[in-house]
Design an enzyme around this catalytic site. Structure first.
Site, PDB file in Angstrom:
ATOM      1  N   HIS A 156      34.635 -21.747 -47.937  1.00 46.23           N
ATOM      2  CA  HIS A 156      33.603 -22.834 -48.962  1.00 46.23           C
ATOM      3  C   HIS A 156      34.323 -23.212 -50.043  1.00 46.23           C
ATOM      4  O   HIS A 156      35.159 -22.475 -50.773  1.00 46.23           O
ATOM      5  CB  HIS A 156      32.545 -21.772 -49.343  1.00 46.23           C
ATOM      6  CG  HIS A 156      31.602 -21.594 -48.131  1.00 46.23           C
ATOM      7  ND1 HIS A 156      30.737 -22.480 -47.670  1.00 46.23           N
ATOM      8  CD2 HIS A 156      31.574 -20.605 -47.263  1.00 46.23           C
ATOM      9  CE1 HIS A 156      30.068 -22.027 -46.637  1.00 46.23           C
ATOM     10  NE2 HIS A 156      30.425 -20.716 -46.417  1.00 46.23           N
ATOM     11  N   ALA A 185      41.870  -1.755 -36.533  1.00 50.15           N
ATOM     12  CA  ALA A 185      40.351  -1.867 -36.637  1.00 50.15           C
ATOM     13  C   ALA A 185      39.735  -2.435 -38.007  1.00 50.15           C
ATOM     14  O   ALA A 185      40.533  -1.958 -39.002  1.00 50.15           O
ATOM     15  CB  ALA A 185      39.635  -0.683 -36.085  1.00 50.15           C
ATOM     16  N   ALA A 203      44.543  -0.847 -40.644  1.00 48.50           N
ATOM     17  CA  ALA A 203      42.935  -0.825 -40.410  1.00 48.50           C
ATOM     18  C   ALA A 203      42.177  -1.244 -41.677  1.00 48.50           C
ATOM     19  O   ALA A 203      42.750  -0.464 -42.743  1.00 48.50           O
ATOM     20  CB  ALA A 203      42.547   0.312 -39.865  1.00 48.50           C
ATOM     21  N   ARG A 208      45.243 -12.419 -46.211  1.00 49.20           N
ATOM     22  CA  ARG A 208      45.381 -13.923 -46.524  1.00 49.20           C
ATOM     23  C   ARG A 208      46.709 -14.153 -47.131  1.00 49.20           C
ATOM     24  O   ARG A 208      47.332 -13.513 -47.797  1.00 49.20           O
ATOM     25  CB  ARG A 208      44.344 -14.187 -47.645  1.00 49.20           C
ATOM     26  CG  ARG A 208      44.328 -15.755 -47.879  1.00 49.20           C
ATOM     27  CD  ARG A 208      43.239 -16.065 -48.878  1.00 49.20           C
ATOM     28  NE  ARG A 208      43.020 -17.443 -49.087  1.00 49.20           N
ATOM     29  CZ  ARG A 208      42.122 -18.067 -49.861  1.00 49.20           C
ATOM     30  NH1 ARG A 208      41.324 -17.504 -50.673  1.00 49.20           N
ATOM     31  NH2 ARG A 208      41.967 -19.383 -49.958  1.00 49.20           N
ATOM     32  N   LYS A 226      55.938  -2.043 -45.584  1.00 52.99           N
ATOM     33  CA  LYS A 226      57.141  -1.568 -45.229  1.00 52.99           C
ATOM     34  C   LYS A 226      57.504  -2.459 -44.120  1.00 52.99           C
ATOM     35  O   LYS A 226      56.963  -3.425 -43.668  1.00 52.99           O
ATOM     36  CB  LYS A 226      57.414  -0.311 -44.820  1.00 52.99           C
ATOM     37  CG  LYS A 226      56.562   0.098 -43.524  1.00 52.99           C
ATOM     38  CD  LYS A 226      56.452   1.414 -43.045  1.00 52.99           C
ATOM     39  CE  LYS A 226      57.858   1.944 -42.737  1.00 52.99           C
ATOM     40  NZ  LYS A 226      58.080   3.344 -42.432  1.00 52.99           N
TER      41      LYS A 226
END
Length: 229
Positions: A156, A185, A203, A208, A226
């Site tokens: 947005h 997950a 997980a 980004r 790493k």
């Protein structure tokens, strides 16, 4: 004996797969599983008009079938939702599997349809995932995706504080995931992410930005932990 015959059948359905049934599986469970797969195969041929190795659970929802391009040996489990409306649609490679309750949708709005989603060969998508395609989503060959993972190739706009954010429109950069990655997950991928080949994402990470090949990333926001050597 019956398990060896089934293992041979699996190798025919998924060439190159090393999957084998455990012989400790109770016979009743085995029969139930086998009958369900037959039902999914029949429904896949009816729903997608393809006489090939396509397994689609009867309660899965598929929209805009004409923009869905399917390779060999597709598996769509129960509760899945696929909406291929987009100018590039949804392109699935060979041996792609959808875990239960996976949601895949190219366009978030009918006022401007999205770009598309492209999934490579031998890709396993975990359960309860969300795969958006508004700005374009690409997942490379041999990548495995955990449960509750989400991809959001759209963002947005919010630069003008005098206008509600909902009225400022959206931007699209797209998301690209390399080959041979392992996505943990509950990971969230945001617009503009580029993940190199052979990466591992811990997980719960929020990802980004651009990450090189063969690195392990994790955290909120995600950063390189790493390198794989």
């Amino acid at each position: 004996m019956r398990y060896s015959l089934v293992n041979k059948a699996i190798s025919r359905i998924k060439p190159g797969s090393n999957a084998k049934l455990d012989e400790r599986i109770p016979y009743g469970y085995f029969i139930s599983f086998f009958l369900e797969k037959i039902l999914c195969l029949i429904w896949g041929m009816v729903r997608l008009h393809q006489f090939s190795k396509v397994f689609v659970h009867p309660n899965a929802i598929i929209k805009c079938r004409k923009k869905l391009y399917v390779g060999r040996s597709l598996s769509v489990d129960r509760g899945c939702y696929i909406d291929a409306l987009g100018y590039e649609g949804v392109v699935l490679g060979d041996n792609v599997s959808f875990g239960k309750n996976t949601h895949m949708q190219v366009s978030g709005s009918l006022s401007e349809i999205g770009k598309g989603i492209r999934i490579g060969n031998n890709v396993g998508l975990g359960t309860h995932g969300y795969y958006g395609g508004a700005g374009g989503l690409v997942i490379g060959d041999d990548t495995i995706v955990g449960n509750y993972v989400s991809f959001h190739p759209e963002n947005h706009n919010y630069g003008d504080i005098t206008i509600p954010i909902r009225l400022q429109g959206v931007s699209h950069k797209g998301i690209v995931i390399g080959k041979g990655c392992w996505i943990g997950a509950k990971t969230t991928f945001l617009d503009g992410t580029e993940l190199g080949d052979g990466c591992i994402v811990a997980a719960g990470a929020v990802v980004r930005g651009k990450f090189p090949s063969n690195c392990i990333v994790g955290g909120v926001p995600a950063k390189i932990i790493k390198e794989r050597k």
